[in-house]
Design a protein around this motif. Structure first.
Motif, PDB file in Angstrom:
ATOM      1  N   LYS A 242      11.850   9.172 -15.287  1.00 59.93           N
ATOM      2  CA  LYS A 242      12.354  10.134 -16.276  1.00 59.93           C
ATOM      3  C   LYS A 242      13.038   9.418 -17.443  1.00 59.93           C
ATOM      4  N   GLU A 243      13.793   8.375 -17.136  1.00 61.66           N
ATOM      5  CA  GLU A 243      14.498   7.629 -18.180  1.00 61.66           C
ATOM      6  C   GLU A 243      13.529   7.044 -19.200  1.00 61.66           C
ATOM      7  N   PHE A 244      12.396   6.510 -18.728  1.00 61.50           N
ATOM      8  CA  PHE A 244      11.453   5.846 -19.624  1.00 61.50           C
ATOM      9  C   PHE A 244      10.282   6.743 -20.036  1.00 61.50           C
ATOM     10  N   GLY A 245      10.297   7.989 -19.593  1.00 60.84           N
ATOM     11  CA  GLY A 245       9.224   8.901 -19.960  1.00 60.84           C
ATOM     12  C   GLY A 245       7.881   8.502 -19.372  1.00 60.84           C
ATOM     13  N   LEU A 246       7.900   8.034 -18.112  1.00 67.69           N
ATOM     14  CA  LEU A 246       6.678   7.579 -17.454  1.00 67.69           C
ATOM     15  C   LEU A 246       6.195   8.607 -16.431  1.00 67.69           C
ATOM     16  N   ALA A 247       4.887   8.683 -16.279  1.00 64.87           N
ATOM     17  CA  ALA A 247       4.313   9.493 -15.210  1.00 64.87           C
ATOM     18  C   ALA A 247       4.536   8.791 -13.875  1.00 64.87           C
ATOM     19  N   ALA A 248       4.508   9.569 -12.796  1.00 69.24           N
ATOM     20  CA  ALA A 248       4.777   9.034 -11.459  1.00 69.24           C
ATOM     21  C   ALA A 248       3.492   8.920 -10.655  1.00 69.24           C
ATOM     22  N   SER A 249       3.376   7.813  -9.908  1.00 70.47           N
ATOM     23  CA  SER A 249       2.226   7.631  -9.030  1.00 70.47           C
ATOM     24  C   SER A 249       2.672   7.538  -7.578  1.00 70.47           C
ATOM     25  N   ARG A 250       1.694   7.645  -6.694  1.00 69.64           N
ATOM     26  CA  ARG A 250       1.927   7.687  -5.247  1.00 69.64           C
ATOM     27  C   ARG A 250       0.816   6.898  -4.579  1.00 69.64           C
ATOM     28  N   GLY A 251       1.183   5.914  -3.740  1.00 66.37           N
ATOM     29  CA  GLY A 251       0.160   5.129  -3.076  1.00 66.37           C
ATOM     30  C   GLY A 251       0.722   4.352  -1.902  1.00 66.37           C
ATOM     31  N   SER A 252      -0.041   4.267  -0.830  1.00 67.78           N
ATOM     32  CA  SER A 252       0.434   3.657   0.404  1.00 67.78           C
ATOM     33  C   SER A 252       0.481   2.141   0.344  1.00 67.78           C
ATOM     34  N   ASP A 253      -0.349   1.509  -0.499  1.00 65.43           N
ATOM     35  CA  ASP A 253      -0.559   0.051  -0.499  1.00 65.43           C
ATOM     36  C   ASP A 253      -1.120  -0.387   0.850  1.00 65.43           C
ATOM     37  N   PHE A 254      -2.019   0.418   1.382  1.00 60.18           N
ATOM     38  CA  PHE A 254      -2.627   0.156   2.694  1.00 60.18           C
ATOM     39  C   PHE A 254      -3.574  -1.038   2.607  1.00 60.18           C
ATOM     40  N   HIS A 255      -3.448  -1.970   3.594  1.00 60.34           N
ATOM     41  CA  HIS A 255      -4.323  -3.131   3.683  1.00 60.34           C
ATOM     42  C   HIS A 255      -5.137  -3.161   4.979  1.00 60.34           C
ATOM     43  N   SER A 256      -4.517  -2.725   6.071  1.00 58.35           N
ATOM     44  CA  SER A 256      -5.149  -2.910   7.375  1.00 58.35           C
ATOM     45  C   SER A 256      -4.509  -1.998   8.416  1.00 58.35           C
ATOM     46  N   PRO A 257      -5.292  -1.456   9.338  1.00 59.47           N
ATOM     47  CA  PRO A 257      -4.700  -0.654  10.419  1.00 59.47           C
ATOM     48  C   PRO A 257      -3.707  -1.442  11.262  1.00 59.47           C
ATOM     49  N   ASP A 258      -3.885  -2.762  11.340  1.00 56.54           N
ATOM     50  CA  ASP A 258      -3.029  -3.589  12.190  1.00 56.54           C
ATOM     51  C   ASP A 258      -1.807  -4.155  11.470  1.00 56.54           C
ATOM     52  N   GLU A 259      -1.791  -4.106  10.139  1.00 60.12           N
ATOM     53  CA  GLU A 259      -0.733  -4.774   9.386  1.00 60.12           C
ATOM     54  C   GLU A 259       0.131  -3.830   8.551  1.00 60.12           C
ATOM     55  N   SER A 260      -0.422  -2.715   8.137  1.00 57.37           N
ATOM     56  CA  SER A 260       0.278  -1.850   7.191  1.00 57.37           C
ATOM     57  C   SER A 260       1.207  -0.884   7.910  1.00 57.37           C
ATOM     58  N   HIS A 261       2.429  -0.780   7.413  1.00 60.97           N
ATOM     59  CA  HIS A 261       3.416   0.124   8.010  1.00 60.97           C
ATOM     60  C   HIS A 261       3.164   1.573   7.613  1.00 60.97           C
ATOM     61  N   THR A 262       2.510   1.775   6.465  1.00 63.22           N
ATOM     62  CA  THR A 262       2.250   3.126   5.972  1.00 63.22           C
ATOM     63  C   THR A 262       0.745   3.341   5.893  1.00 63.22           C
ATOM     64  N   ASP A 263       0.256   4.388   6.535  1.00 60.23           N
ATOM     65  CA  ASP A 263      -1.176   4.660   6.535  1.00 60.23           C
ATOM     66  C   ASP A 263      -1.565   5.414   5.270  1.00 60.23           C
ATOM     67  N   LEU A 264      -2.837   5.401   4.976  1.00 60.05           N
ATOM     68  CA  LEU A 264      -3.362   6.180   3.862  1.00 60.05           C
ATOM     69  C   LEU A 264      -2.968   7.643   4.012  1.00 60.05           C
ATOM     70  N   GLY A 265      -2.457   8.221   2.937  1.00 58.85           N
ATOM     71  CA  GLY A 265      -2.158   9.644   2.919  1.00 58.85           C
ATOM     72  C   GLY A 265      -0.904  10.076   3.633  1.00 58.85           C
ATOM     73  N   ALA A 266      -0.104   9.110   4.139  1.00 58.11           N
ATOM     74  CA  ALA A 266       1.025   9.467   5.005  1.00 58.11           C
ATOM     75  C   ALA A 266       2.373   9.530   4.285  1.00 58.11           C
ATOM     76  N   LEU A 267       2.398   9.308   2.977  1.00 58.68           N
ATOM     77  CA  LEU A 267       3.662   9.266   2.245  1.00 58.68           C
ATOM     78  C   LEU A 267       4.201  10.660   1.931  1.00 58.68           C
ATOM     79  N   PRO A 268       5.514  10.750   1.647  1.00 60.36           N
ATOM     80  CA  PRO A 268       6.049  12.017   1.143  1.00 60.36           C
ATOM     81  C   PRO A 268       5.426  12.359  -0.213  1.00 60.36           C
ATOM     82  N   PHE A 269       5.487  13.624  -0.564  1.00 63.04           N
ATOM     83  CA  PHE A 269       4.960  14.034  -1.868  1.00 63.04           C
ATOM     84  C   PHE A 269       5.891  13.591  -2.994  1.00 63.04           C
ATOM     85  N   LEU A 270       5.366  13.605  -4.207  1.00 74.35           N
ATOM     86  CA  LEU A 270       6.196  13.279  -5.364  1.00 74.35           C
ATOM     87  C   LEU A 270       7.246  14.365  -5.592  1.00 74.35           C
ATOM     88  N   PRO A 271       8.428  13.966  -6.093  1.00 82.78           N
ATOM     89  CA  PRO A 271       9.411  14.980  -6.497  1.00 82.78           C
ATOM     90  C   PRO A 271       8.818  15.916  -7.549  1.00 82.78           C
TER      91      PRO A 271
END
Length: 287
Positions: A242-271
């Motif tokens: 909001k301070e810089f007038g930027l749009a917000a994005s959402r992404g898990s940064d998923f790399h691997s089922p065995d290594e990633s702490h956050t799965d695809l699609g599992a994040l909270p929604f944007l405010p």
């Protein structure tokens, strides 16, 4: 119509084309099964998987945005800039990413030499076994080799002990400039997004400089909700957006089922009081 901020968009993940372990097709299937409605594959410094990813998303009945994650050097740190919604056949973007990938092999050989000095031999050849694209050999591939060979139990331990600044296997790489990355993306009709800002070891003044310069070059978004952010950082970077007038994005940064702490699609929604970056890219979404 459902509010845009509660769209299950995952606009940050990696395939075997860079340092992920799944193919673009397997990622698309996993994303769809996890409820993702809008997806982007964002391989490091590479767009070679984009046509496959778009076709896989279409086959799954899932909307798609082109993506990449470009490594840049800013204030002595490696910063990642995600590009979304660009033309994947843009010649200048392709050439810029090719130039950025150059030098990874030499860096990898230096990392291997450094690890050999502390008794870990054959790391370059070992890391290559995990590389889908030899131009993109990275610390992640070395980490997987050190886990496989029993030096460490998990990749996070490898990074802590060997692959961060001041440790035996760390070798810096000179990436593109912030201006380079933003320009390549925007001139290819895409939108540039600062990836996971909470991960960078910046002072308050350095972080302010990053956002100021990013916006001056034409950057338009920031990852607010991402796999490596805490709940407090969701709030912090929502305010920064909001301070810089930027749009917000959402992404898990998923790399691997065995290594990633956050799965695809599992994040909270944007405010709800933020502008989702996909609103700015409505005409670039491949339905």
């Amino acid at each position: 119509m459902k509010p845009q901020n509660i769209l299950n968009a995952d606009l940050h993940c990696h395939s075997v084309v860079s340092d992920g372990t799944l193919t673009p097709e397997a990622l698309a299937e996993r994303a769809k099964n996890n409820g993702v409605e809008l997806w982007a594959l964002t391989d490091h410094d590479e767009i070679g998987g984009q046509h496959r990813a778009a076709a896989a998303a279409k086959a799954q009945g899932m909307a798609y945005l082109t993506g990449t994650e470009i490594s840049v050097t800013f204030a002595g740190e490696t910063v990642h800039i995600v590009g979304l919604g660009f033309d994947p056949d843009d010649a200048a973007l392709k050439q810029g990413l090719h130039n950025t990938r150059n030098g990874r092999e030499q860096r990898a050989m230096e990392m291997s030499d450094s690890l050999a000095k502390v008794g870990i031999h054959g790391a370059f050849e070992g890391a290559l076994k995990f590389v889908g694209n030899p131009e993109l050999i990275s610390r992640t591939h070395f980490a997987r080799f050190l886990v496989e060979s029993g030096v460490c139990k998990e990749t996070n331990e490898v990074f802590r002990k060997y692959l961060t600044e001041g440790k035996p296997g760390y070798v810096p790489h000179r990436w593109a400039t912030l201006k380079d990355a933003v320009t390549w993306i925007t001139q290819a009709q895409g939108i540039a997004v600062i990836a996971h800002p909470g991960r960078y070891n910046f002072s308050a003044n350095e972080e302010y400089a990053l956002f100021t310069e990013f916006k001056a070059h034409g950057g338009r978004g920031v990852e607010v909700v991402t796999g490596s952010h805490t709940k407090q950082e969701f709030v912090k970077y929502a305010e920064t957006a909001k301070e810089f007038g930027l749009a917000a994005s959402r992404g898990s940064d998923f790399h691997s089922p065995d290594e990633s702490h956050t799965d695809l699609g599992a994040l909270p929604f944007l405010p709800g009081d933020l502008t989702p970056v996909w609103e700015l890219l409505a005409d670039r979404i491949q339905a």
